[in-house]
Design a protein around this motif. Structure first.
Motif, PDB file in Angstrom:
ATOM      1  N   SER A  35      50.965  16.409 -23.097  1.00 32.75           N
ATOM      2  CA  SER A  35      49.574  16.568 -23.246  1.00 32.75           C
ATOM      3  C   SER A  35      48.920  17.928 -22.594  1.00 32.75           C
ATOM      4  O   SER A  35      47.908  18.430 -23.844  1.00 32.75           O
ATOM      5  N   THR A  38      50.027  20.492 -26.167  1.00 28.05           N
ATOM      6  CA  THR A  38      49.696  20.272 -27.321  1.00 28.05           C
ATOM      7  C   THR A  38      47.878  20.763 -26.623  1.00 28.05           C
ATOM      8  O   THR A  38      47.010  21.169 -27.794  1.00 28.05           O
ATOM      9  N   TYR A  39      47.281  20.463 -25.654  1.00 29.01           N
ATOM     10  CA  TYR A  39      45.934  20.925 -25.044  1.00 29.01           C
ATOM     11  C   TYR A  39      45.572  22.437 -25.644  1.00 29.01           C
ATOM     12  O   TYR A  39      44.379  22.926 -26.160  1.00 29.01           O
ATOM     13  N   TYR A 212      42.368  16.148 -30.503  1.00 25.39           N
ATOM     14  CA  TYR A 212      44.240  16.223 -30.247  1.00 25.39           C
ATOM     15  C   TYR A 212      44.906  15.836 -31.711  1.00 25.39           C
ATOM     16  O   TYR A 212      45.710  15.863 -31.689  1.00 25.39           O
ATOM     17  N   GLY A 276      49.036  10.950 -25.151  1.00 23.93           N
ATOM     18  CA  GLY A 276      48.322  11.765 -25.397  1.00 23.93           C
ATOM     19  C   GLY A 276      46.579  11.584 -25.687  1.00 23.93           C
ATOM     20  O   GLY A 276      46.089  11.780 -25.576  1.00 23.93           O
ATOM     21  N   VAL A 279      45.217  10.657 -22.415  1.00 20.71           N
ATOM     22  CA  VAL A 279      45.127  11.935 -21.751  1.00 20.71           C
ATOM     23  C   VAL A 279      43.647  12.527 -22.506  1.00 20.71           C
ATOM     24  O   VAL A 279      42.651  12.589 -21.700  1.00 20.71           O
TER      25      VAL A 279
END
Length: 507
Positions: A35, A38-39, A212, A276, A279
């Motif tokens: 996560s 990705t963030y 996301y 994800g 999150v």
């Protein structure tokens, strides 16, 4: 459970094997590391290289490891010895730096999760979770060489982790690991689904979900985004650990190994993608609640689990304690399912070569694991963890995976593995798979390795002193490598090494 014909441990069912493989792959990193990456790497844009990496590297290499363990019929050291005695050390090296490296600090992080599970009931971190985590809970020192005192809450929780590991490992493959994962994996899925659906109902959740899923395609021109994606796939599937080789060796001859590898890889990545949503929904809630931009909510990976999440839990009001217990219980379950796989991989290697009683071996390893983890319960433990994790993940695992591809692809007839997999599996592998193992994967892993070395030379990692990086990080890699050769030259106490693969037509 042992096979009547070979005397080797076996899984009771294919489902049990797949759940155990998924349990090894799904860990703490699936929830917070994926996560955070990705963030940090453009939201939805990161999902593109991540999925490409899964298809071009993760699944082919997992198929290879399943194939090695199943066809050569042994743990990593035994399997590589059967490929060639001169490669046996390559089977021992990952087992050593994971058993006496990764699982030592990993068990300490699981201990943090256990402590935070109880902290959640009273929101013990107060109004400043960041200060609580670093200053009150860990009491981090200023230097790795300033070890400080042992933190008793972490020590007690660490003991619990190793007792649970021992109870499961000592029972063996079927009644121990398989049964545990048949409980842990459904439980983890239920906990994760509950957290995700709960998070999606919060105010501002859709802002986070939008971040996301919305790709920033400009990020795709950054080579580091691709390196991060391939690195995450490599680490999250437990590739290069020796675990999947050992697990595959416990499967009966007539087993759909290629299909099992694909299911394992997709389930692991599916869990990451699912987590994800939860999150990012929570990050969106925090952004809306505090009136700050989404990109300002989290500053570092570890802070996502132990700073940002506790802060969000506090903002949930009366529902906060229950949400916190569910979250940290899910982290604990994910962590333990992975830790038992690391210990089992080492147990398998020792059993194959030295025929030591499992109960004695499991007890000794768990005692050593607890003792070795003590350094990570000290006030300087976080700094040691950071250094050891950096060097093992960025050098140990990458080099082990690279050499694995070279050993099988170039110094062994890779068609032996492919033909065996095609014989026992429904999905047939073409020669394209050979090319991926021989060329594509070595190139991908070499790029990651060279990139890490280049960055290392530009400046000391984490602004640590060169003395601490060499004395802790490089020494950990070097000593485990040396010990792998020591174990490889020891005489075999069993006759396992005298047998080749189990396919009748294979040499």
């Amino acid at each position: 459970m042992k096979s009547e014909t070979t005397g080797r441990n076996t899984w009771k069912s294919r489902t049990g094997f797949i759940l155990a493989a998924i349990g090894s792959a799904v860990g703490l990193g699936n929830i917070w590391r994926f996560s955070y990456l990705t963030y940090e790497n453009g939201g939805g844009a990161f999902l593109i290289p991540y999925l490409i990496a899964l298809l071009t590297a993760g699944i082919p290499l997992l198929i290879l490891e399943f194939g090695i363990g199943h066809e050569r019929f042994g743990s990593a050291p035994l399997a590589f010895h059967k490929i060639s005695p001169r490669w046996e050390w390559l089977g021992w090296w990952p087992l050593l730096f994971t058993m006496f490296g990764i699982v030592l600090y990993y068990s300490a992080v699981i201990a943090w999760c256990i402590d935070y599970l109880f902290f959640s009931t009273t929101l013990a971190w107060g109004d400043d979770p960041n200060s609580f985590f670093f200053n009150s809970f860990l009491q981090v020192t200023s230097s790795p060489f300033e070890i400080g005192a042992i933190r008793m809450p972490i020590l007690i929780a660490l003991l619990v982790v190793w007792v649970v590991n021992w109870i499961i490992i000592v029972r063996g493959v079927g009644p121990g690991i398989e049964l545990a994962n048949k409980i842990f994996m459904p439980l983890l899925l239920i906990l994760t689904l509950a957290l995700v659906f709960w998070s999606l109902t919060l105010e501002g959740a859709m802002v986070g979900v939008s971040a996301y899923l919305t790709p920033d395609f400009s990020k795709l021109s950054d080579p580091m985004v691709w390196v991060s994606a391939y690195g995450q796939i490599f680490f999250t599937l437990s590739l290069g650990f020796g675990i999947m080789i050992a697990y595959a060796s416990y499967m009966p001859y007539e087993s759909n190994m290629t299909g099992s590898a694909i299911i394992t890889a997709l389930a692991n990545s599916g869990f990451s993608l699912l987590s994800g949503f939860g999150v990012f929904a929570l990050l969106g809630f925090m952004s809306a609640n505090q009136g700050i931009a989404l990109e300002d909510v989290v500053q570092e990976s570890i802070g996502l689990a132990f700073v940002a999440y506790p802060k969000a839990i506090s903002l949930l009001g009366t529902a906060g304690p229950l949400f916190g217990v569910l979250f940290f219980l899910s982290l604990t379950v994910a962590g333990i399912s992975s830790s038992i796989s690391i210990v089992e991989a080492f147990v398998s290697g020792i059993e194959d070569k030295f025929a030591i009683n499992r109960e004695l071996l499991a007890t000794l390893l768990c005692l050593l694991g607890f003792a070795g983890g003590l350094i990570f319960t000290t006030q300087g433990g976080l700094l040691w963890l950071d250094i050891v994790d950096h060097f093992i993940n960025n050098y140990g695992l990458i080099v082990a995976g690279l050499l694995e591809c070279l050993a099988v692809g170039w110094f062994f007839k890779i068609d032996i593995i492919r033909n065996h997999l095609n014989k026992v599996s429904k999905l047939q592998l073409g020669t394209w798979w050979n090319w991926i193992i021989k060329f594509a994967l070595p190139i991908f892993l070499s790029i990651i390795l060279v990139n890490q070395l280049f960055r290392e030379l530009l400046g000391a990692y984490g602004k640590y002193s060169w003395e601490s990086l060499i004395g802790i990080g490089w020494s950990w890699i070097g000593i485990s490598l040396l010990l792998s050769f020591v174990l490889a030259v020891q005489p075999w106490k069993t006759s396992n090494h005298l047998q080749n693969g189990r396919g009748e037509e294979l040499k």
